[in-house]
Design a protein around this motif. Structure first.
Motif, PDB file in Angstrom:
ATOM      1  N   ARG A  95       0.860  -1.181   0.000  1.00  0.00           N
ATOM      2  CA  ARG A  95       0.000   0.000   0.000  1.00  0.00           C
ATOM      3  C   ARG A  95       0.890   1.223   0.000  1.00  0.00           C
ATOM      4  NH1 ARG A  95      -5.274  -0.958   2.951  1.00  0.00           N
ATOM      5  NH2 ARG A  95      -5.362  -3.196   3.231  1.00  0.00           N
ATOM      6  N   TRP A 130       1.600   5.396  -2.066  1.00  0.00           N
ATOM      7  CA  TRP A 130       1.380   6.310  -3.181  1.00  0.00           C
ATOM      8  C   TRP A 130       2.348   5.978  -4.299  1.00  0.00           C
ATOM      9  CZ3 TRP A 130      -1.930  10.590  -3.767  1.00  0.00           C
ATOM     10  CH2 TRP A 130      -2.830  10.764  -2.715  1.00  0.00           C
ATOM     11  N   TYR A 176       5.463   5.316  -2.069  1.00  0.00           N
ATOM     12  CA  TYR A 176       5.739   6.390  -1.123  1.00  0.00           C
ATOM     13  C   TYR A 176       4.646   6.452  -0.065  1.00  0.00           C
ATOM     14  CZ  TYR A 176       9.017   7.651  -4.762  1.00  0.00           C
ATOM     15  OH  TYR A 176      10.026   7.622  -5.679  1.00  0.00           O
ATOM     16  N   ASP A 226       3.132   9.199   1.173  1.00  0.00           N
ATOM     17  CA  ASP A 226       2.055  10.152   0.882  1.00  0.00           C
ATOM     18  C   ASP A 226       2.350  10.890  -0.422  1.00  0.00           C
ATOM     19  OD1 ASP A 226       4.036  12.012   1.542  1.00  0.00           O
ATOM     20  OD2 ASP A 226       3.151  12.516   3.470  1.00  0.00           O
ATOM     21  N   TYR A 227       1.409  11.735  -0.811  1.00  0.00           N
ATOM     22  CA  TYR A 227       1.521  12.479  -2.065  1.00  0.00           C
ATOM     23  C   TYR A 227       2.774  13.355  -2.093  1.00  0.00           C
ATOM     24  CZ  TYR A 227       0.632  16.178  -5.449  1.00  0.00           C
ATOM     25  OH  TYR A 227       0.758  17.081  -6.474  1.00  0.00           O
ATOM     26  N   ALA A 263       5.949  11.397  -2.725  1.00  0.00           N
ATOM     27  CA  ALA A 263       6.007  10.906  -4.104  1.00  0.00           C
ATOM     28  C   ALA A 263       6.339  12.051  -5.067  1.00  0.00           C
ATOM     29  CB  ALA A 263       4.685  10.259  -4.494  1.00  0.00           C
ATOM     30  N   TYR A 301      -0.184  11.103  -9.501  1.00  0.00           N
ATOM     31  CA  TYR A 301       0.053  10.496  -8.193  1.00  0.00           C
ATOM     32  C   TYR A 301      -1.265  10.000  -7.626  1.00  0.00           C
ATOM     33  CZ  TYR A 301       4.105  13.433  -8.966  1.00  0.00           C
ATOM     34  OH  TYR A 301       5.202  14.030  -9.532  1.00  0.00           O
ATOM     35  N   PHE A 302      -1.246   8.797  -7.072  1.00  0.00           N
ATOM     36  CA  PHE A 302      -2.468   8.242  -6.487  1.00  0.00           C
ATOM     37  C   PHE A 302      -2.098   7.104  -5.544  1.00  0.00           C
ATOM     38  CE2 PHE A 302      -1.594   6.517 -10.619  1.00  0.00           C
ATOM     39  CZ  PHE A 302      -1.558   5.153 -10.395  1.00  0.00           C
ATOM     40  N   PRO A 303      -2.979   6.876  -4.550  1.00  0.00           N
ATOM     41  CA  PRO A 303      -2.731   5.765  -3.621  1.00  0.00           C
ATOM     42  C   PRO A 303      -3.176   4.444  -4.243  1.00  0.00           C
ATOM     43  CG  PRO A 303      -4.704   6.944  -2.991  1.00  0.00           C
ATOM     44  CD  PRO A 303      -4.120   7.683  -4.158  1.00  0.00           C
TER      45      PRO A 303
END
Length: 190
Positions: free
Chosen positions: A118, A120, A135, A137-138, A141, A153-155
Motif C-alpha cells: 500500500r 502512493w 511512497y 504520501d503524495y 512521491a 500520483y495516487f494511492p
C-alpha cells in the motif's frame, strides 16, 4: 482541352473534410527500441483513403488485408476517420502509445499489489512508467520525481485494484488536464 497528367478539378479535394482512411501498421518493437529499453512505437507502413463505392471498398479492404497476412510480424490493417493521410497516421500512432502506456501503468500497479503493498505511486503520464517506488504520501512521491509535473500520483491498495480501462481513462484525463484542455471535466481537444 485536358492536359495529360493532371487530376480533373472535380476530383481534387481542397477542404479538410473527414474521410475514412486505411492504415497498415507494424506493432512489433523495433530492435533499437528493445535494446535501449524504450517504449515500443507503432510504425505506420502505408495509408490510403478508403474507396467510396461499396464494391471498391470491399475489394480494397481484401487486398490490403491480404498484404498484411502475407507480411511477417505484427502487421495490422486499421481504419480511422481523419482529415488527411498524415492525420490518420498520427491517430494510429497515438492510439498505440495510449494503449501501451495504459498496459505499462497496469503492470506497475499490479507489481506492487501482488506483494500486498500500500502507498502512493508516481506514474509518468507520457508512457505509464514508474520509478518503481511506493511512497508514504503524495508530498513524498511528488518530491522524489525528477520532473514532478509530468507524473500523476495516487494511492494504491489491494482493496482497490485497477482495471486496464481505468488506467487508460486516468492517463487520458491526466493528459488533457496537463495540456489545459479540460472544460467542465471534459476534454476540448482531440
Amino acid at each position: 482541352m485536358t492536359i495529360t497528367g493532371q487530376t480533373p478539378a472535380s476530383r481534387v479535394q481542397l477542404d479538410k473534410r473527414p474521410a475514412e482512411y486505411l492504415v497498415i501498421a507494424d506493432d512489433a518493437p523495433a530492435a533499437d527500441h528493445a535494446r535501449a529499453g524504450r517504449t515500443p512505437e507503432r510504425r505506420v507502413l502505408y495509408v490510403e483513403r478508403r474507396a467510396e463505392h461499396p464494391v471498391e471498398r470491399w475489394a480494397q479492404w481484401n487486398e490490403l488485408e491480404g498484404a498484411c497476412l502475407d507480411a511477417d510480424g505484427a502487421v495490422r490493417l486499421l481504419a480511422y476517420t481523419a482529415v488527411s493521410r498524415g492525420h490518420a497516421a498520427h491517430l494510429a500512432r497515438r492510439e498505440f502509445a495510449a494503449f501501451s502506456a495504459a498496459v505499462r501503468m497496469g503492470e506497475e500497479i499490479d507489481r506492487h499489489l501482488e506483494r500486498g503493498a500500500r502507498g502512493w505511486l508516481a506514474i509518468r503520464i507520457a508512457d505509464g512508467g514508474s520509478d518503481g517506488e511506493l511512497y508514504g504520501d503524495y508530498e513524498e512521491a511528488f518530491a522524489a520525481q525528477e520532473r514532478p509535473e509530468e507524473c500523476t500520483y495516487f494511492p494504491i491498495s489491494p482493496l482497490c485494484p485497477w482495471t486496464p480501462r481505468m488506467c487508460e481513462e486516468h492517463l487520458e484525463s491526466m493528459t488533457h488536464l496537463r495540456h489545459g484542455c479540460m472544460v467542465y471535466g471534459r476534454p476540448t481537444c482531440r
